[in-house]
Design an enzyme around this catalytic site. Structure first.
Site, PDB file in Angstrom:
ATOM      1  N   ALA A  74       5.454  -2.403  -7.122  1.00 17.54           N
ATOM      2  CA  ALA A  74       4.719  -1.501  -8.009  1.00 17.54           C
ATOM      3  C   ALA A  74       3.261  -1.949  -8.128  1.00 17.54           C
ATOM      4  O   ALA A  74       2.971  -3.140  -8.207  1.00 17.54           O
ATOM      5  CB  ALA A  74       5.360  -1.490  -9.399  1.00 17.54           C
ATOM      6  N   GLU A 107      15.530  -0.073   0.122  1.00 13.32           N
ATOM      7  CA  GLU A 107      15.839   1.356   0.074  1.00 13.32           C
ATOM      8  C   GLU A 107      14.616   2.081  -0.484  1.00 13.32           C
ATOM      9  O   GLU A 107      13.971   1.576  -1.395  1.00 13.32           O
ATOM     10  CB  GLU A 107      17.021   1.653  -0.854  1.00 13.32           C
ATOM     11  CG  GLU A 107      18.381   1.279  -0.291  1.00 13.32           C
ATOM     12  CD  GLU A 107      18.796  -0.100  -0.719  1.00 13.32           C
ATOM     13  OE1 GLU A 107      18.150  -0.661  -1.629  1.00 13.32           O
ATOM     14  OE2 GLU A 107      19.763  -0.635  -0.144  1.00 13.32           O
ATOM     15  N   ASN A 112       9.121   9.661  -1.316  1.00  8.45           N
ATOM     16  CA  ASN A 112       8.061   8.729  -1.740  1.00  8.45           C
ATOM     17  C   ASN A 112       7.132   8.405  -0.562  1.00  8.45           C
ATOM     18  O   ASN A 112       7.211   7.336   0.054  1.00  8.45           O
ATOM     19  CB  ASN A 112       8.697   7.460  -2.318  1.00  8.45           C
ATOM     20  CG  ASN A 112       7.688   6.592  -3.059  1.00  8.45           C
ATOM     21  OD1 ASN A 112       6.472   6.789  -2.920  1.00  8.45           O
ATOM     22  ND2 ASN A 112       8.168   5.640  -3.830  1.00  8.45           N
ATOM     23  N   TYR A 119       5.445   0.781   3.769  1.00 11.94           N
ATOM     24  CA  TYR A 119       6.469  -0.023   4.437  1.00 11.94           C
ATOM     25  C   TYR A 119       6.365   0.089   5.955  1.00 11.94           C
ATOM     26  O   TYR A 119       6.558  -0.894   6.673  1.00 11.94           O
ATOM     27  CB  TYR A 119       7.865   0.387   3.959  1.00 11.94           C
ATOM     28  CG  TYR A 119       8.083   0.164   2.481  1.00 11.94           C
ATOM     29  CD1 TYR A 119       7.552  -0.962   1.835  1.00 11.94           C
ATOM     30  CD2 TYR A 119       8.791   1.073   1.704  1.00 11.94           C
ATOM     31  CE1 TYR A 119       7.734  -1.163   0.477  1.00 11.94           C
ATOM     32  CE2 TYR A 119       8.978   0.876   0.343  1.00 11.94           C
ATOM     33  CZ  TYR A 119       8.443  -0.240  -0.260  1.00 11.94           C
ATOM     34  OH  TYR A 119       8.617  -0.440  -1.610  1.00 11.94           O
TER      35      TYR A 119
HETATM   36  C1  LIG Z   1       3.781   2.447  -3.177  1.00 11.93           C
HETATM   37  C2  LIG Z   1       2.663   1.665  -3.885  1.00 11.93           C
HETATM   38  C3  LIG Z   1       3.209   0.270  -4.257  1.00 11.93           C
HETATM   39  C4  LIG Z   1       1.489   1.504  -2.886  1.00 11.93           C
HETATM   40  O1  LIG Z   1       0.514   0.638  -3.500  1.00 11.93           O
HETATM   41  P1  LIG Z   1      -1.030   0.658  -3.034  1.00 11.93           P
HETATM   42  O2  LIG Z   1      -1.643  -0.604  -3.519  1.00 11.93           O
HETATM   43  O3  LIG Z   1      -1.672   1.931  -3.430  1.00 11.93           O
HETATM   44  O4  LIG Z   1      -0.862   0.629  -1.436  1.00 11.93           O
HETATM   45  P2  LIG Z   1      -1.951   0.056  -0.412  1.00 11.93           P
HETATM   46  O5  LIG Z   1      -3.327   0.411  -0.865  1.00 11.93           O
HETATM   47  O6  LIG Z   1      -1.655  -1.381  -0.166  1.00 11.93           O
HETATM   48  O7  LIG Z   1      -1.593   0.912   0.874  1.00 11.93           O
HETATM   49  C5  LIG Z   1      -1.195   0.318   2.073  1.00 11.93           C
HETATM   50  C6  LIG Z   1      -0.894   1.434   3.061  1.00 11.93           C
HETATM   51  O8  LIG Z   1       0.156   2.270   2.540  1.00 11.93           O
HETATM   52  C7  LIG Z   1      -0.139   3.627   2.844  1.00 11.93           C
HETATM   53  N1  LIG Z   1      -0.336   4.363   1.571  1.00 11.93           N
HETATM   54  C8  LIG Z   1      -0.486   3.850   0.324  1.00 11.93           C
HETATM   55  N2  LIG Z   1      -0.634   4.832  -0.580  1.00 11.93           N
HETATM   56  C9  LIG Z   1      -0.592   5.996   0.113  1.00 11.93           C
HETATM   57  C10 LIG Z   1      -0.672   7.363  -0.248  1.00 11.93           C
HETATM   58  N3  LIG Z   1      -0.843   7.741  -1.541  1.00 11.93           N
HETATM   59  N4  LIG Z   1      -0.566   8.303   0.722  1.00 11.93           N
HETATM   60  C11 LIG Z   1      -0.379   7.943   2.005  1.00 11.93           C
HETATM   61  N5  LIG Z   1      -0.310   6.642   2.423  1.00 11.93           N
HETATM   62  C12 LIG Z   1      -0.407   5.699   1.491  1.00 11.93           C
HETATM   63  C13 LIG Z   1      -1.365   3.640   3.679  1.00 11.93           C
HETATM   64  O9  LIG Z   1      -0.949   3.578   5.036  1.00 11.93           O
HETATM   65  C14 LIG Z   1      -2.068   2.380   3.295  1.00 11.93           C
HETATM   66  O10 LIG Z   1      -2.872   1.810   4.277  1.00 11.93           O
HETATM   67  P3  LIG Z   1      -4.337   2.437   4.638  1.00 11.93           P
HETATM   68  O11 LIG Z   1      -5.041   2.642   3.322  1.00 11.93           O
HETATM   69  O12 LIG Z   1      -4.971   1.368   5.467  1.00 11.93           O
HETATM   70  O13 LIG Z   1      -4.049   3.699   5.373  1.00 11.93           O
HETATM   71  C15 LIG Z   1       2.133   2.422  -5.146  1.00 11.93           C
HETATM   72  O14 LIG Z   1       1.815   3.749  -4.764  1.00 11.93           O
HETATM   73  C16 LIG Z   1       3.107   2.467  -6.299  1.00 11.93           C
HETATM   74  O15 LIG Z   1       3.171   1.548  -7.130  1.00 11.93           O
HETATM   75  N6  LIG Z   1       3.899   3.556  -6.387  1.00 11.93           N
HETATM   76  C17 LIG Z   1       4.856   3.731  -7.496  1.00 11.93           C
HETATM   77  C18 LIG Z   1       6.009   2.773  -7.389  1.00 11.93           C
HETATM   78  C19 LIG Z   1       6.778   2.960  -6.098  1.00 11.93           C
HETATM   79  O16 LIG Z   1       7.066   4.064  -5.681  1.00 11.93           O
HETATM   80  N7  LIG Z   1       7.115   1.825  -5.455  1.00 11.93           N
HETATM   81  C20 LIG Z   1       7.902   1.804  -4.235  1.00 11.93           C
HETATM   82  C21 LIG Z   1       9.330   1.911  -4.573  1.00 11.93           C
HETATM   83  S1  LIG Z   1      10.364   1.848  -3.136  1.00 11.93           S
END
Ligand SMILES: CC(C)(COP(=O)(O)OP(=O)(O)OC[C@H]1O[C@@H](n2cnc3c(N)ncnc32)[C@H](O)[C@@H]1OP(=O)(O)O)[C@@H](O)C(=O)NCCC(=O)NCCS
Length: 153
Positions: A74, A107, A112, A119
């Site tokens: 998260a 999972e 999402n 991932y």
């Molecule tokens: C999923 C989550 C952890 C990503 O965190 P984040 O810090 O924004 O992700 P990052 O900036 O490290 O992104 C890394 C890569 O993921 C992908 N990515 C991240 N957010 C994205 C989005 N909104 N749309 C498309 N790709 C995305 C991209 O490929 C990105 O790399 P790039 O910017 O070089 O293209 C965040 O959106 C979150 O907390 N979501 C809610 C909780 C959740 O769903 N957790 C996963 C449960 S399985």
């Protein structure tokens, strides 16, 4: 915003981690669940991203022999899209590797897209489906795996 640091989670983080979960997930974990892992479970490994005193992200896993089963990842909405999620998971994998973890699994909901993209970027590949895995809406889960030999972009 101060410099965000990523470190092993501590008991003092638990309250804020549970608060962050409420913002990030439809079915957030309770403080008791975090406590059971962070304080009491030797096989659990959690890492926290902190901006000063503020918890802005975390990731966790359960270590089962040489496998790491990711529980949650998260990032606070204000900190998304800055590669913090990727850095948190990479730090988790480094710490897990020191404890003998060679492959990782998780999972994720097919709906999402940000998590799936994160991932995939980290070298995970889809390996199966768990039908109706998520009890809140009956959504399937995609099972993903990765091992330490996978190439990371
Ligand atoms: C999923 C989550 C952890 C990503 O965190 P984040 O810090 O924004 O992700 P990052 O900036 O490290 O992104 C890394 C890569 O993921 C992908 N990515 C991240 N957010 C994205 C989005 N909104 N749309 C498309 N790709 C995305 C991209 O490929 C990105 O790399 P790039 O910017 O070089 O293209 C965040 O959106 C979150 O907390 N979501 C809610 C909780 C959740 O769903 N957790 C996963 C449960 S399985």
């Amino acid at each position: 915003m101060q410099e965000v640091i990523i470190r092993i989670s501590e008991e003092k983080d638990i309250h804020q981690m549970a608060e962050l979960d409420k913002i990030c997930f439809r079915s957030p974990w309770s403080e008791a669940s975090f406590t059971a892992d962070i304080r009491d479970n030797e096989r659990a490994l959690y890492v926290t991203a902190a901006d000063g005193d503020k918890v802005v992200g975390y990731a966790g896993m359960w270590i089962i022999f040489d496998e790491g089963h990711i529980t949650n990842v998260a990032v606070h909405p204000d900190y998304r899209g800055k590669h913090l999620g990727k850095q948190i998971v990479e730090f988790l994998f480094e710490e897990a590797a020191k404890r003998g973890v060679e492959s990782q699994t998780l999972e994720v909901r097919p709906s999402n897209a940000p998590a799936l993209a994160l991932y995939t970027k980290l070298g995970f590949y889809p390996a199966g489906i768990r039908k109706g895995y998520y009890s809140d809406n009956g959504e399937d889960a995609i099972i993903m795996w990765r091992n330490n030999m996978e190439r990371v972009e």
